[in-house]
Design a protein around this motif. Sequence first.
Motif, PDB file in Angstrom:
ATOM      1  N   VAL A 139       0.835  -1.203   0.000  1.00 22.19           N
ATOM      2  CA  VAL A 139       0.000   0.000   0.000  1.00 22.19           C
ATOM      3  C   VAL A 139       0.870   1.253   0.000  1.00 22.19           C
ATOM      4  O   VAL A 139       0.647   2.189  -0.784  1.00 22.19           O
ATOM      5  CB  VAL A 139      -0.948   0.003   1.218  1.00 22.19           C
ATOM      6  N   LEU A 140       1.881   1.282   0.867  1.00 29.02           N
ATOM      7  CA  LEU A 140       2.741   2.457   0.934  1.00 29.02           C
ATOM      8  C   LEU A 140       3.545   2.637  -0.343  1.00 29.02           C
ATOM      9  O   LEU A 140       3.778   3.760  -0.792  1.00 29.02           O
ATOM     10  CB  LEU A 140       3.664   2.362   2.146  1.00 29.02           C
ATOM     11  N   GLU A 178       3.307   5.903  -2.579  1.00 28.23           N
ATOM     12  CA  GLU A 178       4.535   6.650  -2.821  1.00 28.23           C
ATOM     13  C   GLU A 178       4.734   6.952  -4.304  1.00 28.23           C
ATOM     14  O   GLU A 178       5.506   7.845  -4.668  1.00 28.23           O
ATOM     15  CB  GLU A 178       5.737   5.865  -2.283  1.00 28.23           C
ATOM     16  N   ALA A 179       4.029   6.218  -5.167  1.00 27.38           N
ATOM     17  CA  ALA A 179       4.121   6.477  -6.604  1.00 27.38           C
ATOM     18  C   ALA A 179       3.259   7.661  -7.034  1.00 27.38           C
ATOM     19  O   ALA A 179       3.335   8.099  -8.184  1.00 27.38           O
ATOM     20  CB  ALA A 179       3.698   5.230  -7.389  1.00 27.38           C
ATOM     21  N   GLY A 180       2.436   8.179  -6.105  1.00 26.64           N
ATOM     22  CA  GLY A 180       1.530   9.282  -6.419  1.00 26.64           C
ATOM     23  C   GLY A 180       1.973  10.582  -5.771  1.00 26.64           C
ATOM     24  O   GLY A 180       3.136  10.747  -5.374  1.00 26.64           O
ATOM     25  N   LEU A 189       1.557  11.771  -2.912  1.00 24.33           N
ATOM     26  CA  LEU A 189       1.937  11.717  -1.502  1.00 24.33           C
ATOM     27  C   LEU A 189       3.356  11.197  -1.299  1.00 24.33           C
ATOM     28  O   LEU A 189       3.742  10.845  -0.186  1.00 24.33           O
ATOM     29  CB  LEU A 189       0.963  10.822  -0.729  1.00 24.33           C
ATOM     30  N   ALA A 190       4.144  11.164  -2.367  1.00 24.93           N
ATOM     31  CA  ALA A 190       5.454  10.518  -2.330  1.00 24.93           C
ATOM     32  C   ALA A 190       6.341  11.019  -1.193  1.00 24.93           C
ATOM     33  O   ALA A 190       6.892  10.218  -0.419  1.00 24.93           O
ATOM     34  CB  ALA A 190       6.158  10.709  -3.668  1.00 24.93           C
ATOM     35  N   SER A 191       6.489  12.336  -1.068  1.00 28.12           N
ATOM     36  CA  SER A 191       7.416  12.857  -0.061  1.00 28.12           C
ATOM     37  C   SER A 191       6.920  12.555   1.343  1.00 28.12           C
ATOM     38  O   SER A 191       7.718  12.253   2.240  1.00 28.12           O
ATOM     39  CB  SER A 191       7.608  14.367  -0.244  1.00 28.12           C
ATOM     40  N   LEU A 192       5.600  12.606   1.549  1.00 25.80           N
ATOM     41  CA  LEU A 192       5.054  12.305   2.871  1.00 25.80           C
ATOM     42  C   LEU A 192       5.290  10.839   3.234  1.00 25.80           C
ATOM     43  O   LEU A 192       5.692  10.522   4.352  1.00 25.80           O
ATOM     44  CB  LEU A 192       3.565  12.635   2.910  1.00 25.80           C
ATOM     45  N   ILE A 193       5.028   9.944   2.296  1.00 28.74           N
ATOM     46  CA  ILE A 193       5.222   8.515   2.575  1.00 28.74           C
ATOM     47  C   ILE A 193       6.681   8.224   2.862  1.00 28.74           C
ATOM     48  O   ILE A 193       7.019   7.482   3.793  1.00 28.74           O
ATOM     49  CB  ILE A 193       4.726   7.660   1.388  1.00 28.74           C
ATOM     50  N   GLU A 194       7.575   8.805   2.078  1.00 32.41           N
ATOM     51  CA  GLU A 194       9.007   8.586   2.292  1.00 32.41           C
ATOM     52  C   GLU A 194       9.420   9.029   3.692  1.00 32.41           C
ATOM     53  O   GLU A 194      10.149   8.331   4.391  1.00 32.41           O
ATOM     54  CB  GLU A 194       9.806   9.345   1.235  1.00 32.41           C
ATOM     55  N   ARG A 195       8.929  10.184   4.094  1.00 34.24           N
ATOM     56  CA  ARG A 195       9.318  10.732   5.395  1.00 34.24           C
ATOM     57  C   ARG A 195       8.669   9.981   6.549  1.00 34.24           C
ATOM     58  O   ARG A 195       9.274   9.795   7.607  1.00 34.24           O
ATOM     59  CB  ARG A 195       8.932  12.207   5.459  1.00 34.24           C
ATOM     60  N   TRP A 196       7.431   9.532   6.355  1.00 37.18           N
ATOM     61  CA  TRP A 196       6.637   9.014   7.464  1.00 37.18           C
ATOM     62  C   TRP A 196       6.519   7.489   7.491  1.00 37.18           C
ATOM     63  O   TRP A 196       5.858   6.952   8.376  1.00 37.18           O
ATOM     64  CB  TRP A 196       5.230   9.623   7.407  1.00 37.18           C
TER      65      TRP A 196
END
Length: 282
Positions: free
Chosen positions: A198-199, A203-205, A207-214
């Motif tokens: 899911v992440l 991360e491909a959309g 929300l990439a930077s948020l997913i990477e950070r969080w």
Amino acid sequence: MTAVGVLGLGAMGHAIAARLLGAGHDVRVWNRTPGKDDDLVTSGALRAETPADAVRDGEVVVTMVTDPPALEDVLFGPDGAATAIPDTATLIEMSTVGPTAIASAAERLSVPVLDAPVLGSVPSVETGKLVILAGGDRAVFDRHTELLSILGTPIYLGPSGSGAWLKLVNNAASTATLVALGELLALTDRAGLGIDAVLEGLEAGPLASLIERWRPRLKGEDQASYFRLALARKDLALVFDEAEREGVDLSVAETAAARCDDAIAAGLGDEDFGAIVPFLRR
């Protein structure tokens, strides 16, 4: 070397004082609760008994307190700093208190005020990687850019209150996004999708930077507390007050606040605000 008085030695205020001290500045510190300055004093800071004592003969006063009432007390309460700040000094208000509190303080002080709340946590201070959102007179900002750059990257946003506005908006947007993710991850959990897949898809959309950070906190792996959930909820209350004054409805943020209230009632108030995600997934 700049003479700096630091008022408020919570996690962030303490880290800011230590960073400025380590950079060779003359630092005087005050905190309502005794004992939080012991290591700073050992390292060369001067301990003040009152806010007023902390700012006498200072060139810069940094406030990092919990909320508007705390700022009011430290500046204008008994032995408050306002009675002793030299006319040549500058108040750099780094707390998250909102533009109304900044305006109220600036109206009553005889010195320039920069609202300069920060994005980042204690590790960001320690590595000089805070983002500092500044509002106030441009010439005053320019005069203190070198000092602020010890802590991170100062960004000038406009007139007084601009930094305070953008900090509230940042925090409200972050909390609302985490609540939305928590609820949607609960959905993908129940649909049988693995969290890593899911992440990776998110991360491909956009929300990439948020997913990477969080990612570690979204998965519930990082248990460190960088920004307490109770403080995130306090900041939502501040943004609701400002929105009411401006006649703006913040329905999404209000929903996020209700979810935060649920988590706080479950005992998570002192945990990092990212704990809202695993809480909602459960």
